[in-house]
Write a protein that holds these residues in place. Structure first.
Motif, PDB file in Angstrom:
ATOM      1  N   UNK A   1       0.831  -1.202   0.000  1.00  9.08           N
ATOM      2  CA  UNK A   1       0.000   0.000   0.000  1.00  9.08           C
ATOM      3  C   UNK A   1       0.871   1.259   0.000  1.00  9.08           C
ATOM      4  N   UNK A   2       2.011   1.185   0.695  1.00  6.47           N
ATOM      5  CA  UNK A   2       2.913   2.340   0.717  1.00  6.47           C
ATOM      6  C   UNK A   2       3.393   2.685  -0.684  1.00  6.47           C
ATOM      7  N   UNK A   3       3.631   1.656  -1.501  1.00  5.52           N
ATOM      8  CA  UNK A   3       4.128   1.913  -2.855  1.00  5.52           C
ATOM      9  C   UNK A   3       3.035   2.485  -3.757  1.00  5.52           C
ATOM     10  N   UNK A   4       1.798   2.472  -3.272  1.00  4.49           N
ATOM     11  CA  UNK A   4       0.737   3.176  -3.998  1.00  4.49           C
ATOM     12  C   UNK A   4       0.658   4.632  -3.559  1.00  4.49           C
ATOM     13  N   UNK A   5       1.456   4.995  -2.576  1.00  2.78           N
ATOM     14  CA  UNK A   5       1.502   6.395  -2.156  1.00  2.78           C
ATOM     15  C   UNK A   5       0.669   6.728  -0.933  1.00  2.78           C
ATOM     16  N   UNK A   6       0.114   5.711  -0.260  1.00  4.65           N
ATOM     17  CA  UNK A   6      -0.666   5.975   0.958  1.00  4.65           C
ATOM     18  C   UNK A   6       0.242   5.902   2.176  1.00  4.65           C
ATOM     19  N   UNK A   7      -0.032   6.783   3.138  1.00 10.18           N
ATOM     20  CA  UNK A   7       0.701   6.706   4.406  1.00 10.18           C
ATOM     21  C   UNK A   7      -0.069   5.753   5.315  1.00 10.18           C
TER      22      UNK A   7
ATOM     23  N   UNK B   1      -0.858   6.583   9.022  1.00  8.35           N
ATOM     24  CA  UNK B   1      -1.969   7.495   9.343  1.00  8.35           C
ATOM     25  C   UNK B   1      -3.317   6.798   9.228  1.00  8.35           C
ATOM     26  N   UNK B   2      -3.425   5.880   8.286  1.00 16.22           N
ATOM     27  CA  UNK B   2      -4.665   5.099   8.161  1.00 16.22           C
ATOM     28  C   UNK B   2      -4.893   4.316   9.447  1.00 16.22           C
TER      29      UNK B   2
ATOM     30  N   UNK C   1       5.880   6.276   0.346  1.00 19.50           N
ATOM     31  CA  UNK C   1       4.641   6.926  -0.066  1.00 19.50           C
ATOM     32  C   UNK C   1       4.939   8.212  -0.830  1.00 19.50           C
TER      33      UNK C   1
ATOM     34  N   UNK D   1       6.145   7.421  -4.305  1.00 19.05           N
ATOM     35  CA  UNK D   1       5.027   7.008  -5.153  1.00 19.05           C
ATOM     36  C   UNK D   1       4.226   8.224  -5.584  1.00 19.05           C
ATOM     37  N   UNK D   2       3.994   9.147  -4.642  1.00 16.04           N
ATOM     38  CA  UNK D   2       3.213  10.339  -4.974  1.00 16.04           C
ATOM     39  C   UNK D   2       3.961  11.291  -5.887  1.00 16.04           C
TER      40      UNK D   2
END
Lengths: 363, 266
Positions: A247-253, A256-257, B96, B99-100
């Motif tokens: 999930x991190x490699x999709x850009x989500x932190x 924080x979730x 993250x 990726x962003x």
């Protein structure tokens, strides 16, 4: 609004649970207050409080399932949030006692008079007002969860290490609350309450109202959880549970979730604790015992984690069994609980929820 | 440097801008990383041009995957520099943030979210605001639904859109992960062994897809299958023992005596 409604309705066992809760929120006051004591369906105030207690545990189990079943965080210290919510309520109830205590001090609770304290510690101020105390029921556990979670999740502590430090946390809080100097009544905790919001806690009306409040809180929190997990954040939670690093490699932190759901879960656990205390009449540091937290995990595992309704059912079933069994054979209960846990793990790895066919549950 | 002229600064529809004024999208210079004394990457330098399709090959243990780990923030190098465009220091960012910034990655072992449906996997990967509150309030717009539908078509999974990803075959998972990569709309795609588990026909489709992405995106493909590499018809970099052994067209590489000695032991 539509997608939330359909998410709630699609969860058929959840609908059953909500119906039972709403019906009992209406029926229990009738059975306790309107029906005469001779009527076979009359409920005495003891059993009203007892069922209220079961529902508090159901709410606590729901809060654990949010983080364990839905997010993969196995908290072995969720009792700490329950206990803190309970203590906030206990402090409010203590301040309502006024000069009716054994020592008759108009301000100081009995245990402070006994310890020869002259004045109220600063952190007790304001607790005589419900509008200050009640929000703190959610804020205090939420704040602890925030601080703990921010540190643990950002450092990427996961799995068994995280479980162990949650356990250490509740143990540390327990040891702190056992100390008289901390100002929360030491090992006796807080008790000897008289009334809540001006209503006498020993009256049947108050008991019935507390039960209904618990049933409605549980129903409300259940719907809240369902809606939360019906959003994209819900999808994200599942993704974090199953493959956090991806999930991190999709850009989500992901920290924080996890933090936001953990804090919400702690606040719900706090609410459960606050509803529990007026119904059982006492809160003491024993509630922070690591054993209690482990028991919550067993309820959820027995009921079926990740289903939300299974957690609530597990909590109620185990606690009804506990009440019955400790009546017959008090020393045998822990063996019984351990045996149940082993049997479930062996034959019902997804808990009692497995017994409900998917066709029926709709999930 | 024609690629730089074609795509000057910002990518289409993107809010992120990347300074590629010198035509290079990825700079890796003097990278070294060792694990318990083993030098996985050893003084490696590699430059990827904007809009380029590049293949990276090399024997097992040459450091191909470690290289991707460094670029995506999973592994920190002991020495060296890694820049995305002229101004973004990748070594200061976490996974993250990288990726962003516009680097997407497909893993060697396809990693999709097995408890979510195919469409939900794509929805999560879709470019957009990643903070918790926006995700909580996010709702698919008509445009976004169309994007998911067209991506499903592109990866050939239309019929499976509402199936759990756990039910997919290995090849389908590869496709889904490629689809997720497309939804992210990255500037640079790192694609680790995309052809594994695919039939020859699927391989050809994958090759076509990757070639069509080059130009608008920069694509780095790590691959073992030489037929597949040949079908991509792109510059090839050979890694060996953690550093670059040779660079050039596949034909030139294959006739290079140094490469032959490494691969064939001649």
């Amino acid at each position: 609004m539509n997608r939330y409604l359909s998410a709630v309705l699609a969860d058929r066992m959840g609908v059953v649970l909500l119906t039972v809760l709403l019906v009992s929120a209406v029926w229990v006051p009738i059975a306790s207050l309107v029906l005469p004591a001779s009527h076979p369906l009359h409920m005495g105030s003891y059993s009203v409080a007892l069922w209220g207690k079961y529902l508090c545990f159901g709410l606590l189990a729901l809060s654990l399932d949010m983080v364990w079943g839905k997010l993969g965080i196995l908290s072995l210290g969720h009792g700490v949030f329950f206990g803190l919510g309970g203590y906030v309520m206990g402090m409010y109830l203590m301040r309502q006692v006024g000069d009716r205590g054994v020592y008759g001090d108009p301000i100081l609770p009995d245990f402070m008079v006994f310890l020869n304290w002259d004045e109220l510690p600063w952190y007790w101020f304001g607790f005589d007002h419900a509008w200050i105390a009640f929000p703190l029921i959610l804020i205090v556990p939420g704040l602890l969860a925030y601080v703990f979670g921010a540190l643990a999740f950002r450092s990427r502590v996961t799995g068994v290490y995280l479980s162990i430090i949650t356990q250490a946390m509740t143990y540390a809080v327990m040891l702190a609350f056992f100390r008289n100097e901390l100002g929360f009544g030491g090992n006796n905790g807080l008790t000897g309450f008289f009334d809540i919001l001006g209503y006498d806690l020993r009256e049947d009306v108050t008991r019935a109202a507390l039960f209904s409040a618990t049933a409605l809180s549980l129903a409300g929190c259940y719907v809240l959880c369902r809606c939360l997990f019906a959003t994209r954040l819900g999808l994200l939670c599942t993704a974090v549970r199953d493959a956090e690093s991806r999930v991190r490699f999709l850009g989500y932190r992901t920290d924080r979730v996890k933090l936001s759901v953990f804090v919400l879960s702690a606040a719900i656990a706090g609410l459960a604790g606050a509803l529990y205390v007026p119904q059982v009449g006492i809160i003491n540091p024993g509630e922070f015992s690591p054993l209690n937290s482990i028991e919550i995990v067993i309820w959820v595992a027995l009921g079926g984690r990740g289903t939300l309704w299974g957690a609530v059912v597990g909590a109620v079933v185990v606690n009804v069994a506990k009440t019955q069994f400790t009546g017959w054979l008090p020393e045998g209960w822990l063996f019984m609980l351990g045996g149940l846990f082993v049997l479930t793990t062996l034959y019902l790895p997804r808990g009692l929820a497995m017994l409900v066919p998917k066709r029926v549950s709709g999930s | 440097m024609s690629a730089a002229n074609r795509r000057p600064v910002s990518r289409s529809g993107g809010e992120r801008s990347l300074d590629t004024s010198h035509g290079t999208v990825l700079y890796l210079e003097g990278l070294s990383v060792s694990f318990d004394g083993f030098k996985a990457i050893n003084d490696l330098s590699l430059y990827i041009n904007d809009g380029e399709l590049r293949c990276v090959i090399g024997p097992n243990g040459a450091g191909k995957t470690t290289l991707m780990d460094i670029v995506t923030g999973k592994t920190r190098p002991d020495e060296g520099e890694a820049w995305f465009g002229q101004t973004l220091d990748l070594l200061r960012l976490d996974e993250a943030a990288i990726a962003n910034a516009g680097i997407g990655r497909k893993f060697q072992q396809p990693t999709v979210f097995t408890e979510l449906t195919v469409a939900e996997n794509l929805e999560l990967a879709m470019a957009g605001n990643r903070n918790v509150l926006s995700v909580l309030r996010a709702k698919l717009s008509g445009e976004q639904r169309d994007l998911i539908a067209s991506t499903l078509e592109r990866i050939g999974l239309v019929a499976l859109r509402d199936m759990n990803a756990s039910t997919l075959s290995h090849g389908q998972k590869q496709w889904l992960e490629i689809g997720m990569l497309l939804m992210q709309q990255p500037r640079l795609l790192l694609v680790d062994e995309p052809a594994t588990g695919m039939t020859h026909q699927e391989m050809a489709q994958t090759g076509e897809l990757l070639c069509s992405l080059a130009g608008d995106h920069s694509v780095v493909v790590v691959e073992h299958d030489m037929d597949f590499v040949r079908s991509l018809d792109s510059p090839v970099t050979v890694l060996h023992q953690g550093s670059v052994l040779a660079e050039g067209s596949l034909d030139a590489i294959q006739s290079d005596p140094l490469v032959r000695s490494v691969y064939l032991g001649e």
